[in-house]
Design a protein around this motif. Structure first.
Motif, PDB file in Angstrom:
ATOM      1  N   ARG A 120       5.025  -6.684   5.244  1.00  0.00           N
ATOM      2  CA  ARG A 120       4.901  -5.273   4.878  1.00  0.00           C
ATOM      3  C   ARG A 120       4.499  -5.076   3.425  1.00  0.00           C
ATOM      4  O   ARG A 120       4.018  -4.000   3.054  1.00  0.00           O
ATOM      5  CB  ARG A 120       6.230  -4.542   5.105  1.00  0.00           C
ATOM      6  N   THR A 121       4.708  -6.084   2.583  1.00  0.00           N
ATOM      7  CA  THR A 121       4.371  -5.930   1.172  1.00  0.00           C
ATOM      8  C   THR A 121       2.873  -5.729   0.974  1.00  0.00           C
ATOM      9  O   THR A 121       2.432  -5.271  -0.073  1.00  0.00           O
ATOM     10  CB  THR A 121       4.829  -7.160   0.363  1.00  0.00           C
ATOM     11  N   ALA A 122       2.074  -6.075   2.002  1.00  0.00           N
ATOM     12  CA  ALA A 122       0.626  -5.900   1.904  1.00  0.00           C
ATOM     13  C   ALA A 122       0.206  -4.459   2.211  1.00  0.00           C
ATOM     14  O   ALA A 122      -0.937  -4.081   1.969  1.00  0.00           O
ATOM     15  CB  ALA A 122      -0.087  -6.857   2.867  1.00  0.00           C
ATOM     16  N   PHE A 123       1.126  -3.655   2.752  1.00  0.00           N
ATOM     17  CA  PHE A 123       0.806  -2.279   3.122  1.00  0.00           C
ATOM     18  C   PHE A 123       1.076  -1.329   1.964  1.00  0.00           C
ATOM     19  O   PHE A 123       1.873  -1.614   1.075  1.00  0.00           O
ATOM     20  CB  PHE A 123       1.625  -1.847   4.344  1.00  0.00           C
ATOM     21  N   ASP A 124       0.446  -0.163   2.000  1.00  0.00           N
ATOM     22  CA  ASP A 124       0.703   0.801   0.945  1.00  0.00           C
ATOM     23  C   ASP A 124       2.001   1.566   1.229  1.00  0.00           C
ATOM     24  O   ASP A 124       2.665   1.336   2.237  1.00  0.00           O
ATOM     25  CB  ASP A 124      -0.489   1.747   0.757  1.00  0.00           C
ATOM     26  N   GLU A 125       2.354   2.484   0.324  1.00  0.00           N
ATOM     27  CA  GLU A 125       3.650   3.149   0.405  1.00  0.00           C
ATOM     28  C   GLU A 125       3.805   3.976   1.674  1.00  0.00           C
ATOM     29  O   GLU A 125       4.891   4.026   2.274  1.00  0.00           O
ATOM     30  CB  GLU A 125       3.860   4.032  -0.827  1.00  0.00           C
ATOM     31  N   ILE A 126       2.739   4.655   2.098  1.00  0.00           N
ATOM     32  CA  ILE A 126       2.826   5.472   3.305  1.00  0.00           C
ATOM     33  C   ILE A 126       3.121   4.593   4.516  1.00  0.00           C
ATOM     34  O   ILE A 126       3.996   4.900   5.340  1.00  0.00           O
ATOM     35  CB  ILE A 126       1.510   6.259   3.530  1.00  0.00           C
ATOM     36  N   GLU A 127       2.418   3.464   4.617  1.00  0.00           N
ATOM     37  CA  GLU A 127       2.625   2.562   5.742  1.00  0.00           C
ATOM     38  C   GLU A 127       4.035   1.979   5.728  1.00  0.00           C
ATOM     39  O   GLU A 127       4.696   1.877   6.772  1.00  0.00           O
ATOM     40  CB  GLU A 127       1.587   1.444   5.704  1.00  0.00           C
ATOM     41  N   GLN A 128       4.506   1.605   4.543  1.00  0.00           N
ATOM     42  CA  GLN A 128       5.843   1.020   4.443  1.00  0.00           C
ATOM     43  C   GLN A 128       6.916   2.038   4.826  1.00  0.00           C
ATOM     44  O   GLN A 128       7.881   1.708   5.510  1.00  0.00           O
ATOM     45  CB  GLN A 128       6.086   0.498   3.024  1.00  0.00           C
TER      46      GLN A 128
END
Length: 202
Positions: A120-128
């Motif tokens: 999940r660290t590869a995703f942006d804030e909205i995705e997280q």
């Protein structure tokens, strides 16, 4: 956080030593594993390079909920899964964890959860945020009757926020159907469907 050839770091906070030993055996080949048998000891283990924390909720002295609050303040980038015998209630909606596992936990489930949190660290804030809220929604759907969920204002607000985030993502990335993130969220939704079917069979 881990980089290069360094192993990601996982902090296990659990007051049952047998479970600590079990989780360490499951994770030690792929991760650097730190352990703590209580909340105060967990605070002493906090480091900037902790990638994932697995927290029990019910422990003598400082609870896992309190550890979570301190962890969010001191290691904000760390991903957190509550691993606990406590069935989730509506209070989990406002808590700052990323995933919720109810004991007993099988090896495959724990390992996949750690892997998923790291990815999940590869995703942006909205995705997280969407992933974390979807995990909370799935946990509640697996533990609460549908009637209680339908009557809950907190659960309704959670669904509204999830819908809002999905709309934001659709607007930002209208062609993301094959994205890894979509697949991960669908895995959560598939788990929800299985839980609901299981409840209907009882």
């Amino acid at each position: 956080m881990a980089d290069g050839d360094d192993k990601p770091t996982v902090l296990v906070v659990e007051d049952e030593r047998a479970l600590i030993e079990l989780y360490v055996r499951w994770l030690e080949n792929d991760y650097e594993v730190l352990t703590a048998t209580g909340g105060e000891e967990a605070l002493e283990q906090f480091r900037d390079d902790i990638d994932v924390a697995l927290l029990d909720r019910l422990m003598p002295g400082m609870s896992g909920d309190e550890v979570l609050e301190h962890l969010r303040e001191e290691v904000p980038d760390c991903k957190v899964a509550m691993v606990t015998a406590v069935e989730p209630d509506f209070d989990v909606i406002s808590m700052g964890f990323d995933d919720y596992l109810t004991k007993p936990v099988e090896r495959e489930e724990l390992v996949e959860t750690v892997e998923g949190l790291l990815s999940r660290t590869a995703f942006d804030e909205i995705e997280q945020e969407l992933y974390a809220l979807s995990s909370k929604q799935a946990a509640l759907r697996s533990s609460k009757p549908k009637e209680e969920l339908d009557e809950s204002e907190e659960f309704s607000e959670l669904q509204e926020r999830i819908d809002e985030l999905r709309g934001d993502l659709d607007a930002a990335m209208p062609d993301m159907e094959d994205d890894d993130f979509v697949a991960m969220v669908r895995d959560i939704e598939d788990g929800e469907d299985d839980a609901e079917r299981g409840g209907d069979d009882e």
